[in-house]
Design an enzyme around this catalytic site. Structure first.
Site, PDB file in Angstrom:
ATOM      1  N   GLU A  51     -65.289  11.518  -3.572  1.00 13.67           N
ATOM      2  CA  GLU A  51     -64.174  12.313  -4.124  1.00 13.67           C
ATOM      3  C   GLU A  51     -64.096  12.107  -5.937  1.00 13.67           C
ATOM      4  O   GLU A  51     -63.739  13.170  -6.279  1.00 13.67           O
ATOM      5  CB  GLU A  51     -62.928  11.631  -3.548  1.00 13.67           C
ATOM      6  CG  GLU A  51     -62.550  12.020  -2.155  1.00 13.67           C
ATOM      7  CD  GLU A  51     -61.520  11.185  -1.467  1.00 13.67           C
ATOM      8  OE1 GLU A  51     -61.216  11.725  -0.358  1.00 13.67           O
ATOM      9  OE2 GLU A  51     -60.954  10.310  -2.054  1.00 13.67           O
ATOM     10  N   ASP A  98     -57.822  18.316  -3.174  1.00 12.08           N
ATOM     11  CA  ASP A  98     -57.824  17.217  -2.324  1.00 12.08           C
ATOM     12  C   ASP A  98     -56.392  16.606  -2.124  1.00 12.08           C
ATOM     13  O   ASP A  98     -55.769  16.782  -3.020  1.00 12.08           O
ATOM     14  CB  ASP A  98     -58.772  16.147  -2.957  1.00 12.08           C
ATOM     15  CG  ASP A  98     -59.371  14.983  -1.838  1.00 12.08           C
ATOM     16  OD1 ASP A  98     -58.908  15.098  -0.922  1.00 12.08           O
ATOM     17  OD2 ASP A  98     -60.254  14.096  -2.270  1.00 12.08           O
ATOM     18  N   THR A 140     -60.876  15.050   1.293  1.00 12.99           N
ATOM     19  CA  THR A 140     -61.168  14.544   2.843  1.00 12.99           C
ATOM     20  C   THR A 140     -59.642  13.914   2.967  1.00 12.99           C
ATOM     21  O   THR A 140     -58.877  13.585   2.284  1.00 12.99           O
ATOM     22  CB  THR A 140     -62.138  13.273   2.597  1.00 12.99           C
ATOM     23  OG1 THR A 140     -63.312  13.806   1.965  1.00 12.99           O
ATOM     24  CG2 THR A 140     -62.032  12.659   3.972  1.00 12.99           C
TER      25      THR A 140
HETATM   26  C1  5RP Z   1     -59.495   9.871   1.443  1.00 16.21           C
HETATM   27  C2  5RP Z   1     -58.279  10.223   0.449  1.00 16.21           C
HETATM   28  C3  5RP Z   1     -56.920  11.112   1.030  1.00 16.21           C
HETATM   29  O1  5RP Z   1     -57.061  12.306  -0.019  1.00 16.21           O
HETATM   30  C4  5RP Z   1     -55.871  10.201   1.145  1.00 16.21           C
HETATM   31  O2  5RP Z   1     -56.042   9.092   1.935  1.00 16.21           O
HETATM   32  C5  5RP Z   1     -54.803  11.119   1.536  1.00 16.21           C
HETATM   33  O3  5RP Z   1     -55.006  11.337   3.141  1.00 16.21           O
HETATM   34  P1  5RP Z   1     -53.978  12.236   3.882  1.00 16.21           P
HETATM   35  O4  5RP Z   1     -53.868  13.748   3.294  1.00 16.21           O
HETATM   36  O5  5RP Z   1     -54.423  12.165   5.208  1.00 16.21           O
HETATM   37  O6  5RP Z   1     -52.518  11.618   3.711  1.00 16.21           O
HETATM   38  O7  5RP Z   1     -58.329   9.722  -0.757  1.00 16.21           O
HETATM   39  O8  5RP Z   1     -60.336   9.155   1.042  1.00 16.21           O
END
Ligand code: 5RP
Length: 230
Positions: A109, A87, A34
């Site tokens: 996650e 992720d 996410t």
């Molecule tokens: C979501 C997460 C995301 O992996 C984390 O916030 C990184 O986000 P982004 O790729 O937008 O920088 O842990 O819960």
């Protein structure tokens, strides 16, 4: 997010698609994370959807995005194995331990990461840190326990802030814990927070770090492998 950071996220997502296709069989299920980096990955892997059996998503937002591209999305209970989980992260240290949950999806996650044979974390270089904890640690909490959990987090040395207006996919609230920098590299803090009644999950990924980090830098994609888990 600046243009440079966006470009780095897109580049690492594209590198992760290549990595995924090089490491997958046609009957494999991919775990999908996410966030904005994971979104770039979804957009790119969707073009290759005939090369794998389907996905398990770590949030309703990612599930919806995958379905828009006609990618098959399964519930975790429907699949026997997740070959790779891809992720992003909010912070990453040299042991490939992470803080996650900036997008409030930390519990799912952590579940998908735990169920996956291999966890590939993808990020731009701004996420690489000497020690975890400058990014406030997200903690998912049962709503009725919010104040109690906050008081217990203060006893652990933290400065808890309720992320008002956010409800997780599991119907819970998020408390962001400031002031814990530098965090220990052992599992003590992750376990201590999990022991507080009312805590569902916290965003420290130390018990289950990444196996590989693909880090997008101005000089290209750097691959970091977790020797402790090889
Ligand atoms: C979501 C997460 C995301 O992996 C984390 O916030 C990184 O986000 P982004 O790729 O937008 O920088 O842990 O819960």
């Amino acid at each position: 997010m600046g243009d440079t950071q966006t470009g780095l996220k897109k580049a690492v997502a594209e590198a992760a698609v290549k990595y995924t296709l090089d490491h997958l069989d046609a009957d494999a299920i991919i775990g999908i994370g996410t966030g904005s980096t994971a979104n770039f990955f979804i957009d790119a892997i969707a073009q290759e959807r005939h090369r794998f059996a389907g996905t398990v998503a770590s949030s309703s937002v990612s599930e919806e995005r995958l379905r828009c591209f006609n990618v098959d999305v399964f519930q975790l209970n429907q699949v026997a194995e997740i070959a790779l989980y891809i992720d992003g992260a909010d912070e990453i240290n040299a042991q490939l331990q992470l803080i996650k949950g900036g997008g409030a999806a930390l519990t799912r996650e952590k579940i998908v990461a735990a169920a996956a044979k291999k966890f590939i974390c993808i990020a731009d270089e701004s996420k690489w840190v000497d020690a975890l904890g400058m990014f406030p640690l997200p903690v998912e909490v049962i709503p009725m326990a919010r104040s109690y959990v906050a008081r217990e987090l203060v006893k652990l040395g933290g400065d808890p802030v309720w992320r008002e207006g956010i409800t997780t996919d599991n119907g819970n609230v998020i408390i962001d814990v400031h002031g814990l920098y530098p965090m220990p590299c052992d599992q003590s803090l992750e376990h201590a927070i999990n022991q507080i009644a009312g805590v569902v999950c916290n965003g420290l990924f130390i018990s289950r770090p990444a196996d590989v980090v693909l880090l997008s830098t101005q000089n290209g994609i750097k691959t970091h492998s977790n020797r402790a888990r090889a």
